[in-house]
Motif scaffolding. Structure first.
Motif, PDB file in Angstrom:
ATOM      1  N   THR A   3       0.825  -1.216   0.000  1.00 62.08           N
ATOM      2  CA  THR A   3       0.000   0.000   0.000  1.00 62.08           C
ATOM      3  C   THR A   3       0.851   1.255   0.000  1.00 62.08           C
ATOM      4  N   SER A   4       1.995   1.234   0.690  1.00 54.11           N
ATOM      5  CA  SER A   4       2.911   2.387   0.672  1.00 54.11           C
ATOM      6  C   SER A   4       3.554   2.549  -0.695  1.00 54.11           C
ATOM      7  N   SER A   5       3.701   1.446  -1.420  1.00 55.35           N
ATOM      8  CA  SER A   5       4.239   1.511  -2.774  1.00 55.35           C
ATOM      9  C   SER A   5       3.212   2.076  -3.745  1.00 55.35           C
ATOM     10  N   MET A   6       1.966   1.674  -3.561  1.00 53.03           N
ATOM     11  CA  MET A   6       0.905   2.076  -4.497  1.00 53.03           C
ATOM     12  C   MET A   6       0.655   3.579  -4.475  1.00 53.03           C
ATOM     13  N   SER A   7       0.839   4.204  -3.311  1.00 53.92           N
ATOM     14  CA  SER A   7       0.576   5.647  -3.227  1.00 53.92           C
ATOM     15  C   SER A   7       1.529   6.445  -4.091  1.00 53.92           C
ATOM     16  N   ALA A   8       2.755   5.984  -4.241  1.00 56.20           N
ATOM     17  CA  ALA A   8       3.782   6.760  -4.950  1.00 56.20           C
ATOM     18  C   ALA A   8       4.012   6.272  -6.373  1.00 56.20           C
ATOM     19  N   ALA A   9       3.164   5.390  -6.889  1.00 54.08           N
ATOM     20  CA  ALA A   9       3.419   4.786  -8.200  1.00 54.08           C
ATOM     21  C   ALA A   9       3.364   5.804  -9.330  1.00 54.08           C
ATOM     22  N   ASP A  10       2.440   6.755  -9.270  1.00 48.28           N
ATOM     23  CA  ASP A  10       2.367   7.766 -10.330  1.00 48.28           C
ATOM     24  C   ASP A  10       3.630   8.630 -10.336  1.00 48.28           C
ATOM     25  N   ILE A  11       4.104   8.979  -9.156  1.00 45.65           N
ATOM     26  CA  ILE A  11       5.329   9.770  -9.033  1.00 45.65           C
ATOM     27  C   ILE A  11       6.503   9.020  -9.649  1.00 45.65           C
ATOM     28  N   ALA A  12       6.628   7.731  -9.294  1.00 42.23           N
ATOM     29  CA  ALA A  12       7.741   6.930  -9.795  1.00 42.23           C
ATOM     30  C   ALA A  12       7.668   6.753 -11.301  1.00 42.23           C
ATOM     31  N   ALA A  13       6.452   6.576 -11.822  1.00 40.83           N
ATOM     32  CA  ALA A  13       6.292   6.390 -13.263  1.00 40.83           C
ATOM     33  C   ALA A  13       6.756   7.624 -14.026  1.00 40.83           C
ATOM     34  N   VAL A  14       6.348   8.798 -13.583  1.00 39.47           N
ATOM     35  CA  VAL A  14       6.734  10.042 -14.255  1.00 39.47           C
ATOM     36  C   VAL A  14       8.241  10.255 -14.160  1.00 39.47           C
ATOM     37  N   LEU A  15       8.804  10.008 -12.987  1.00 36.82           N
ATOM     38  CA  LEU A  15      10.239  10.199 -12.808  1.00 36.82           C
ATOM     39  C   LEU A  15      11.022   9.279 -13.734  1.00 36.82           C
ATOM     40  N   LEU A  16      10.662   8.007 -13.769  1.00 32.00           N
ATOM     41  CA  LEU A  16      11.396   7.038 -14.578  1.00 32.00           C
ATOM     42  C   LEU A  16      11.286   7.356 -16.065  1.00 32.00           C
ATOM     43  N   ALA A  17      10.082   7.647 -16.534  1.00 28.13           N
ATOM     44  CA  ALA A  17       9.853   7.782 -17.968  1.00 28.13           C
ATOM     45  C   ALA A  17      10.254   9.142 -18.530  1.00 28.13           C
ATOM     46  N   HIS A  18      10.197  10.205 -17.715  1.00 31.75           N
ATOM     47  CA  HIS A  18      10.389  11.550 -18.257  1.00 31.75           C
ATOM     48  C   HIS A  18      11.585  12.319 -17.703  1.00 31.75           C
ATOM     49  N   HIS A  19      12.069  11.976 -16.513  1.00 29.68           N
ATOM     50  CA  HIS A  19      13.035  12.893 -15.889  1.00 29.68           C
ATOM     51  C   HIS A  19      14.340  12.234 -15.459  1.00 29.68           C
ATOM     52  N   LEU A  20      14.309  10.985 -15.069  1.00 31.94           N
ATOM     53  CA  LEU A  20      15.536  10.333 -14.610  1.00 31.94           C
ATOM     54  C   LEU A  20      16.465  10.104 -15.791  1.00 31.94           C
ATOM     55  N   ARG A  21      17.726  10.481 -15.637  1.00 30.36           N
ATOM     56  CA  ARG A  21      18.752  10.216 -16.647  1.00 30.36           C
ATOM     57  C   ARG A  21      19.722   9.206 -16.042  1.00 30.36           C
ATOM     58  N   TYR A  22      19.628   7.964 -16.523  1.00 33.01           N
ATOM     59  CA  TYR A  22      20.354   6.890 -15.837  1.00 33.01           C
ATOM     60  C   TYR A  22      20.639   5.757 -16.817  1.00 33.01           C
ATOM     61  N   ASP A  23      21.873   5.266 -16.786  1.00 29.66           N
ATOM     62  CA  ASP A  23      22.267   4.105 -17.592  1.00 29.66           C
ATOM     63  C   ASP A  23      22.308   2.891 -16.664  1.00 29.66           C
ATOM     64  N   PHE A  24      21.265   2.057 -16.747  1.00 23.29           N
ATOM     65  CA  PHE A  24      21.192   0.895 -15.862  1.00 23.29           C
ATOM     66  C   PHE A  24      22.283  -0.130 -16.165  1.00 23.29           C
ATOM     67  N   ASP A  25      22.855  -0.081 -17.358  1.00 26.75           N
ATOM     68  CA  ASP A  25      23.981  -0.969 -17.677  1.00 26.75           C
ATOM     69  C   ASP A  25      25.296  -0.441 -17.127  1.00 26.75           C
ATOM     70  N   ARG A  26      25.311   0.832 -16.750  1.00 29.02           N
ATOM     71  CA  ARG A  26      26.510   1.437 -16.177  1.00 29.02           C
ATOM     72  C   ARG A  26      26.137   2.219 -14.915  1.00 29.02           C
TER      73      ARG A  26
END
Length: 613
Positions: A30-53
């Motif tokens: 339930t604590s995860s579900m509250s922040a899911a929209d925030i995490a989705a926007v951050l991951l898809a639009h704003h985070l700059r990250y190379d998961f392979d590096r």
């Protein structure tokens, strides 16, 4: 992604959090579900990250301060393609990298979280590294819960971030209204948080945390804000998306009662993959190759405080190693970190009287590849013990230095005396605990600390002490020095720091009285020199430990543990600070505590059954 796609991604994150917790039979969906929209926007639009590096120098950093919401983080990793479906469902199982609260067992996790109120202070250290040392445009994002905003450490970090104009730092507070046992202090009153953050000098954006368009705009506003850190206050509902649990009390830390129905209500299992933005090219400023430090050299017989030797040695180590940084809690003139600050001002960080932020910033700097030395009075490090404990969980490599240790500081009284620090630091997993007795020994150990792993602690003394060792003497970690030895020694006196000098005085008195004793300088309290102690026990049959510390957990316990393996143990006695000190001179303090030369000599005579009138 289009807004509709972001909403779908958020639903995927929720469903995956439910699935992972259901498979584990525990967790915080339930604590995860509250922040899911925030995490989705951050991951898809704003985070700059190379998961392979994950070690890419320009990667943005994401700290999940509300570490109990780890199912959300792991669902986010699945969406990024960093983990797969099978690994997601190993959550909280033996051997899985996906622990109940995230740790750096995962290469994309910089620091362990879960002890609430620590994510933002550590992120401040990372942001300081980006601003002042790396000088790269990466951003540091912190996802925090509203419950942890009650922690004092959060407000230490809030003030420090504003004071340093950390505009590369964004705090997102998931204001979901419900804590573990019921409503939070301010529930959904975003303005209550905003007023406080504004007062400290933050830029604040209030949003509906389930409106992906508003969340997207808030992140963009944070990126465009200069000379201020930004806090995004997101009003959310715990358990969002599943009517049976949304915004309901009593469900914290529990899997959903009917996971299958909940997943169906969320739209079922999805397999959306996000192509995360790559970080920009860039490297931090070049650091010269490490050289051997030209350590200060002190003449035997001179009197020098070990805190002074520490300051000079730290300055020398900083000159030889460009990734060494120093932090202090507004006592650098006492700890002697001021020598480093004057020589290397660009690598010195003043944390003011905020010991939790001091240690947290050291952890954040270490996560960015620096070698921090953080200094304050030994007594005040106790305030930051939880940060030290979590630093070990984070596998952080930090050096802590506590000055003004023990009753030997004199008239300042017990509030300033570090009498619990050895026990505190010895109990930390994988720690190293060092307690030098003279200036040359201190300098060598300060240099050695830079190459050790884990939490390293050095205890220094306020008053001047005679220099016993030459500047070329070696002091391996885990070793000791035998300063007195005779054939037929009756007792071995084991001491460290200030009590080494008292033990030597006592040995001279005892020798005149015909009682030969061995004196061991146990400068490495952890790891301890078991070989030398076993040899001394076998040859003298009796050990007396003497420490300027409470009897619980310090030098005496370190020695006793050597003989706790079931073999016949030697006769042992301990002298330690058992009284509550008051104000007095250093020598009066040592005598009142029963750890001065006179007390040591009397104890030895009792041990060898020679009572002298």
């Amino acid at each position: 992604m289009e807004l509709e796609e972001l909403t779908e991604l958020a639903q995927q994150l929720r469903a995956d959090a439910v699935r992972a917790s259901d498979a584990a039979g525990s967790g915080h969906p339930t604590s995860s579900m509250s922040a899911a929209d925030i995490a989705a926007v951050l991951l898809a639009h704003h985070l700059r990250y190379d998961f392979d590096r994950p070690d890419h120098p320009s990667n943005d950093r994401l700290v999940l301060s509300k570490g109990h919401a780890s199912p959300l983080l792991y669902a986010l990793y699945r969406a990024a393609g960093a983990i797969d479906e099978d690994e997601l469902l190993t959550y909280r199982t033996l051997g899985s990298r996906l622990e109940g609260h995230p740790t750096p067992r995962l290469p994309w996790v910089d620091v362990a979280t879960g002890s609430l109120g620590q994510g933002l202070p550590v992120a401040v250290g990372m942001a300081l590294a980006g601003q002042r040392l790396d000088r790269l445009p990466y951003r540091v994002y912190v996802l925090s819960g509203d419950s942890e905003m009650a922690e004092g450490s959060v407000w230490e970090a809030v003030e420090h971030a504003a004071y340093n104009h950390l505009d590369n730092l964004t705090l997102v507070v998931d204001v979901n209204r419900l804590g573990q046992r019921g409503p939070t202090r301010h529930e959904h009153d975003l303005d209550a948080y905003a007023r406080r953050l504004h007062a400290f000098g933050w830029h604040v954006v209030e949003v509906d945390g389930h409106d992906v368009r508003a969340v997207d705009a808030a992140f963009a506003e944070a990126r465009s804000t200069t000379r201020q850190p930004t806090a995004i206050l997101a009003r959310t509902h715990k358990g969002r998306g599943v009517e049976a649990v949304e915004d309901r009390e009593g469900l914290h830390g529990k899997p959903l009662p009917d996971a299958g129905t909940a997943i169906a209500e969320l739209g079922g299992v999805r397999n959306i993959r996000v192509r995360v933005q790559a970080p920009p090219d860039g490297e931090p400023p070049a650091v010269p190759r490490d050289t051997e430090p030209e350590l200060p050299r002190f003449d035997t017989g001179d009197e020098v405080a070990t805190r002074t030797a520490y300051g000079h040695a730290l300055e020398a180590v900083g000159s030889a190693r460009g990734r060494v940084v120093a932090l202090d809690a507004e006592v650098s003139d006492s700890t002697r970190t001021e020598f480093f600050a004057k020589a290397h001002p660009d690598r010195y960080f003043e944390c003011y009287i905020a010991e939790q932020q001091l240690v947290a910033a050291a952890v954040g700097l270490a996560a960015r590849g620096y070698v921090p030395y953080a200094s304050t009075f030994a007594a005040f490090l106790t305030r930051a013990h939880d940060f030290i404990r979590m630093a070990a969980v984070s596998r952080a490599g930090i050096n802590l230095v506590g000055s003004h240790a023990g009753v030997a500081i004199g008239p300042d009284g017990p509030s300033q005396m570090g009498l619990e620090d050895l026990a505190m630091l010895r109990s930390v997993h994988g720690s190293t605990v060092l307690y030098p007795c003279d200036a040359n020994q201190t300098a060598r150990l300060v240099a050695a600390m830079a190459d050790l792993d884990g939490i390293r602690y050095l205890r220094t003394t306020r008053g001047d002490l005679p220099v016993l060792y030459g500047p070329d003497e070696e002091f391996p970690v885990g070793g000791s020095k035998v300063l007195r030895r005779h054939d037929g020694d009756k007792v071995t006196i084991v001491a460290a720091g200030v009590t080494v000098h008292e033990a030597l005085k006592a040995a001279d008195v005892l020798e005149r009285d015909g009682i030969p004793v061995r004196v061991v300088d146990l400068y490495s309290v952890k790891p301890v020199d078991a070989d030398t102690l076993n040899e001394a026990a076998a040859q003298t049959g009796c050990l007396l430990t003497v420490e300027d510390h409470h009897p619980e957990g310090g030098l005496g316990d370190a020695v006793a543990e050597v003989f706790s393996d079931g073999r016949p143990a030697p006769r042992m006695a301990r002298l330690a600070v058992r009284n509550m000190p008051t104000s007095a001179s250093p020598q009066e303090q040592l005598h009142a505590a029963g750890i001065d030369a006179e007390s040591i000599a009397a104890a030895v005579k009792l041990l060898v059954e020679r009572v002298v009138a």
